[in-house]
Design a protein around this motif. Structure first.
Motif, mmCIF file in Angstrom:
data_model
loop_
_atom_site.group_PDB
_atom_site.id
_atom_site.type_symbol
_atom_site.label_atom_id
_atom_site.label_comp_id
_atom_site.label_asym_id
_atom_site.label_seq_id
_atom_site.Cartn_x
_atom_site.Cartn_y
_atom_site.Cartn_z
ATOM 1 N N UNK A 263 81.609 81.136 -20.045
ATOM 2 C CA UNK A 263 82.946 81.186 -19.639
ATOM 3 C C UNK A 263 82.714 79.594 -19.204
ATOM 4 N N UNK A 264 83.784 79.209 -19.536
ATOM 5 C CA UNK A 264 84.244 78.039 -18.190
ATOM 6 C C UNK A 264 85.521 78.266 -17.548
ATOM 7 N N UNK A 265 85.039 77.704 -16.350
ATOM 8 C CA UNK A 265 85.903 77.715 -15.468
ATOM 9 C C UNK A 265 87.019 77.112 -15.207
ATOM 10 N N UNK A 266 88.269 77.783 -14.842
ATOM 11 C CA UNK A 266 89.636 77.400 -14.719
ATOM 12 C C UNK A 266 90.038 77.221 -13.961
ATOM 13 N N UNK A 267 90.042 77.853 -13.043
ATOM 14 C CA UNK A 267 90.344 77.952 -11.109
ATOM 15 C C UNK A 267 89.498 78.824 -10.308
ATOM 16 N N UNK A 268 89.367 78.666 -8.939
ATOM 17 C CA UNK A 268 88.643 79.177 -8.211
ATOM 18 C C UNK A 268 89.504 79.910 -7.511
ATOM 19 N N UNK A 269 89.902 80.659 -6.610
ATOM 20 C CA UNK A 269 90.794 80.866 -5.565
ATOM 21 C C UNK A 269 90.170 81.992 -4.241
ATOM 22 N N UNK A 270 89.527 81.153 -3.576
ATOM 23 C CA UNK A 270 88.954 82.164 -1.971
ATOM 24 C C UNK A 270 89.613 82.382 -0.604
ATOM 25 N N UNK A 276 85.717 85.383 -3.286
ATOM 26 C CA UNK A 276 86.768 83.896 -3.702
ATOM 27 C C UNK A 276 86.621 84.944 -5.834
ATOM 28 N N UNK A 277 87.662 84.834 -5.491
ATOM 29 C CA UNK A 277 88.511 84.841 -7.196
ATOM 30 C C UNK A 277 88.548 83.698 -8.216
ATOM 31 N N UNK A 278 87.807 84.315 -9.504
ATOM 32 C CA UNK A 278 87.512 82.841 -10.718
ATOM 33 C C UNK A 278 88.860 83.401 -12.181
ATOM 34 N N UNK A 279 89.072 82.180 -12.656
ATOM 35 C CA UNK A 279 89.349 82.348 -13.193
ATOM 36 C C UNK A 279 89.278 81.877 -14.856
ATOM 37 N N UNK A 280 88.284 81.948 -15.881
ATOM 38 C CA UNK A 280 87.582 81.263 -16.598
ATOM 39 C C UNK A 280 88.252 81.784 -17.831
ATOM 40 N N UNK A 281 88.033 80.730 -19.122
ATOM 41 C CA UNK A 281 88.131 80.990 -20.476
ATOM 42 C C UNK A 281 86.966 81.617 -20.964
ATOM 43 N N UNK A 282 86.913 82.141 -21.853
ATOM 44 C CA UNK A 282 85.428 82.560 -22.846
ATOM 45 C C UNK A 282 85.304 81.265 -23.484
ATOM 46 N N UNK A 283 83.433 81.063 -23.985
ATOM 47 C CA UNK A 283 83.107 79.802 -24.627
ATOM 48 C C UNK A 283 82.866 78.615 -23.149
ATOM 49 N N UNK A 284 82.772 78.142 -24.201
ATOM 50 C CA UNK A 284 82.057 76.692 -24.082
ATOM 51 C C UNK A 284 82.858 75.656 -23.308
ATOM 52 N N UNK A 285 84.019 74.277 -22.644
ATOM 53 C CA UNK A 285 84.571 73.502 -22.102
ATOM 54 C C UNK A 285 85.453 73.219 -23.861
ATOM 55 N N UNK A 286 85.739 73.276 -23.304
ATOM 56 C CA UNK A 286 86.961 72.666 -24.873
ATOM 57 C C UNK A 286 86.643 71.499 -25.159
ATOM 58 N N UNK A 287 86.720 70.572 -24.023
ATOM 59 C CA UNK A 287 86.313 69.748 -25.361
ATOM 60 C C UNK A 287 84.795 69.280 -25.980
#
Length: 394
Positions: A263-270, A276-287
């Motif tokens: 997963x690629x991390x999109x945002x983090x809030x603690x 710690x809460x993490x928002x991720x997107x499945x897969x490698x970074x877009x580019x």
């Protein structure tokens, strides 16, 4: 009566049917041209905005054209994309919701970031500008960029330029308060100040975050938590996982806290306790994906790290693409994203008040020119056309 009904239907379509928006202004920042609300903040009835803007271009009256059937610009530079890019600028705008908006500061810039103190007493602004009319230097991938760092201690009315190496990019600013903070730039690099920007010390970054082939490599995400810990995430392609490092204030070297495989991390809030809460997107970074794979479904997932265990809280449907995660004042979780199932894409939020187990998804509609969520007050702001709206997400 028909026109009024049409307007009501249009507003409902723009703002969505599941949310309770309150109209605040119908001519929000309308007088500043070219139009755009910028990255604005509102406190009571006062507003400040950091606005990246293109130069205004104008056309000649029909009687002054060499060919009356074709539009002509009034100045020659308007035909050149490079000249137009060179005339981009960043503005700091100040005013009241029901009054005049004033330009307090303007500087040539094609990129910028800012930090505004909670009491609005102090602002930091970083700008980047490069000459887009020159040819690319031989053997180099990038044009040189001029970086500047500014500071205001009177709510943006007066500014001073701080000492900063012009060849060192600043992409993001993260501050604990007016005296203590971090700058993050290409490389990636991290600098820290403890005296309000008078001096900066460069700190080591995780070795795996560097790309020897790209001097402008960046972290996938850098976030400063309510626990005063700076967290940085980058994708380790060899391990096929995102690595999240933590740097508590006062320490010089970060340590790996945990990883998220695939997963690629999109945002983090603690929060203040360090959860710690993490928002991720499945897969490698877009580019890093091949072009043919970039439009494939990539579900967004919310995780929780309690200091010892990583828990997968929720996976959203693939059409809901998340790009931000917030902690609400009442300790809820707010997911901010886009519903890509429609042709134009609707803005959506999802809120959880039970630690991420269940989520209420709300359609916020289309056509937003700007907006933000205030994590201190729980107010969400949205601009559609010239209209400003607010709603509460406690």
């Amino acid at each position: 009566m028909l026109s009024l009904l049409t307007a009501v239907i249009a507003a409902s379509s723009i703002l969505g049917n599941d949310t309770n928006w309150e109209s605040v202004s119908n001519d929000f920042m309308q007088e500043d041209r070219p139009y755009g609300p910028g990255d604005f903040r509102i406190r009571n009835d006062r507003l400040l905005s950091m606005k990246l803007t293109n130069p205004e271009v104008t056309t000649k009256p029909q009687e002054e054209r060499s060919d009356p059937t074709k539009a002509e610009f009034t100045e020659q530079w308007m035909y050149s994309p490079g000249e137009t890019a060179n005339r981009r600028s960043v503005r700091i705008l100040d005013g009241n919701l029901d009054g005049e908006i004033a330009r307090r500061f303007e500087e040539p810039a094609q990129r910028s970031d800012w930090w505004l103190a909670p009491d609005w007493s102090t602002l930091y602004l970083a700008t980047g500008w490069s000459d887009r009319t020159t040819e690319m230097p031989s053997g180099q991938r990038y044009r040189p960029e001029l970086t500047q760092l500014f500071k205001s201690t009177d709510q943006g009315r007066e500014w001073e330029r701080l000492r900063w190496p012009e060849d060192q990019n600043i992409t993001f600013l993260h501050f604990l308060d007016a005296q203590r903070g971090y700058l993050i730039g290409w490389g990636p690099k991290i600098w820290r100040t403890t005296d309000g920007g008078e001096h900066w010390n460069e700190l080591p970054v995780p070795e795996g975050a560097h790309n020897p082939e790209d001097p402008r490599e960046q972290f996938d995400l850098v976030a400063l938590g309510e626990d005063n810990v700076l967290r940085m995430a980058f994708y380790d392609h060899a391990a096929d996982a995102s690595r999240i490092h933590a740097l508590p204030w006062g320490e010089d070297t970060s340590q790996q806290a945990f990883t998220i495989p695939g997963h690629t991390v999109m945002d983090i809030a603690a929060n203040t306790e360090g959860t710690v809460y993490v928002l991720s997107t499945q897969g490698t970074p877009y580019f890093s994906l091949p072009s043919e794979a970039r439009n494939a479904p990539r579900p967004s997932v919310v995780w929780c790290w309690n200091g010892s265990t990583l828990q997968r809280l929720h996976e959203f449907p693939p059409e809901l693409k998340g790009y931000a995660l917030y902690l609400t004042p009442s300790e809820g979780l707010l997911f901010d994203g886009i519903d890509e199932s429609s042709l134009l894409g609707n803005n959506v939020t999802a809120v959880s008040y039970d630690g991420g187990t269940s989520w209420q998804v709300e359609d916020e509609g289309r056509s937003a020119q700007g907006g933000y969520y205030d994590t201190r007050t729980g107010t969400r702001w949205r601009v559609s056309g010239y209209s400003l709206y607010q709603r509460e997400i406690p």
